[in-house]
Design an enzyme around this catalytic site. Structure first.
Site, PDB file in Angstrom:
ATOM      1  N   THR A  48      21.116  41.551 136.450  1.00  0.00           N
ATOM      2  CA  THR A  48      21.494  42.323 137.625  1.00  0.00           C
ATOM      3  C   THR A  48      21.652  43.798 137.290  1.00  0.00           C
ATOM      4  O   THR A  48      21.537  44.197 136.138  1.00  0.00           O
ATOM      5  CB  THR A  48      22.844  41.843 138.193  1.00  0.00           C
ATOM      6  OG1 THR A  48      23.862  42.142 137.227  1.00  0.00           O
ATOM      7  CG2 THR A  48      22.836  40.364 138.498  1.00  0.00           C
ATOM      8  N   HIS A  73      23.501  47.612 130.913  1.00  0.00           N
ATOM      9  CA  HIS A  73      23.852  48.400 132.090  1.00  0.00           C
ATOM     10  C   HIS A  73      25.359  48.543 132.303  1.00  0.00           C
ATOM     11  O   HIS A  73      25.784  49.275 133.184  1.00  0.00           O
ATOM     12  CB  HIS A  73      23.185  47.836 133.351  1.00  0.00           C
ATOM     13  CG  HIS A  73      23.770  46.542 133.811  1.00  0.00           C
ATOM     14  ND1 HIS A  73      23.220  45.341 133.472  1.00  0.00           N
ATOM     15  CD2 HIS A  73      24.850  46.269 134.570  1.00  0.00           C
ATOM     16  CE1 HIS A  73      23.941  44.371 134.018  1.00  0.00           C
ATOM     17  NE2 HIS A  73      24.932  44.910 134.677  1.00  0.00           N
ATOM     18  N   GLY A  85      18.078  47.082 132.375  1.00  0.00           N
ATOM     19  CA  GLY A  85      17.222  46.273 131.522  1.00  0.00           C
ATOM     20  C   GLY A  85      16.074  45.615 132.245  1.00  0.00           C
ATOM     21  O   GLY A  85      15.067  45.255 131.624  1.00  0.00           O
ATOM     22  N   SER A  90      27.532  42.627 123.675  1.00  0.00           N
ATOM     23  CA  SER A  90      28.329  42.983 122.505  1.00  0.00           C
ATOM     24  C   SER A  90      27.488  43.574 121.383  1.00  0.00           C
ATOM     25  O   SER A  90      28.009  44.204 120.479  1.00  0.00           O
ATOM     26  CB  SER A  90      29.032  41.731 121.971  1.00  0.00           C
ATOM     27  OG  SER A  90      28.067  40.817 121.477  1.00  0.00           O
ATOM     28  N   SER A 126      26.392  34.820 124.647  1.00  0.00           N
ATOM     29  CA  SER A 126      25.844  33.469 124.783  1.00  0.00           C
ATOM     30  C   SER A 126      26.420  32.528 123.737  1.00  0.00           C
ATOM     31  O   SER A 126      26.926  32.950 122.696  1.00  0.00           O
ATOM     32  CB  SER A 126      24.321  33.496 124.642  1.00  0.00           C
ATOM     33  OG  SER A 126      23.738  34.224 125.685  1.00  0.00           O
TER      34      SER A 126
END
Length: 173
Positions: free
Chosen positions: A167, A82, A95, A66, A37
């Site tokens: 996702t 994931h 998650g 990361s 982000s």
């Protein structure tokens, strides 16, 4: 500890591919369809969660990517991701379901937008606890979820955001 002190503990350049653009206020690719982000989002996250990050705190970071945001966390930090290629010291998993084995958590940070509020994550919050999560599909908002000492839950929309979706591996690849 202040937001500036917390963020200066870990060098963002160690967590991105392009070191020259590490400090630009933009999301950066970290490979495998994932991003880190923008710094201003990490600043909002840290500022929102710092009041609960005391010694001994239990923290769940979902979509750790990361690992930057939790690299110097307080107490016990569980990062869940994931994308197997990004997992080193973190837990590989979905998650969206959290990680109940190590909960409950004083703090939960979610680094991708859930289409709706995930009840499983709210259940994993300690009493008291706080979650910082983007919720929505086309239009998303950061939602602060607080659970008080009696288990009562409140939700407050803080601001609108654009985030990658929360996702499983297939849609992200």
């Amino acid at each position: 500890m202040t937001r500036r002190q917390a963020m200066s503990k870990v060098d963002r350049a160690n967590y991105v591919y392009n070191k020259a653009s590490a400090y630009e206020d933009l999301p950066q690719p970290i490979g495998h369809g994932a991003t880190i982000s923008a710094p201003h989002m990490h600043a909002h996250t840290v500022e929102n969660l710092l009041p609960l990050l005391c010694p001994g705190a239990r923290v769940l970071d979902i979509g750790s990517g990361s690992g930057y945001l939790v690299a110097d966390g307080a107490g016990t930090v569980v990062g869940i991701e994931h994308v197997p290629e990004l997992v080193d010291w973190m837990v590989a998993g979905d998650g969206r379901k959290g990680y109940p084995d190590a909960g409950p958590y004083d703090v939960i940070h979610v680094g991708a937008a859930a289409p709706t509020m995930p009840a499983e994550l709210v259940e994993q919050l300690a009493c008291p606890g706080r979650m910082f999560i983007p919720v929505g599909t086309v239009a998303a908002a950061i939602v602060q979820v607080d659970k008080d000492a009696d288990g009562n839950v409140t939700q407050q929309e803080l601001f609108d955001v654009m985030y990658v979706p929360l996702t499983d591996r297939k849609p992200q690849a």
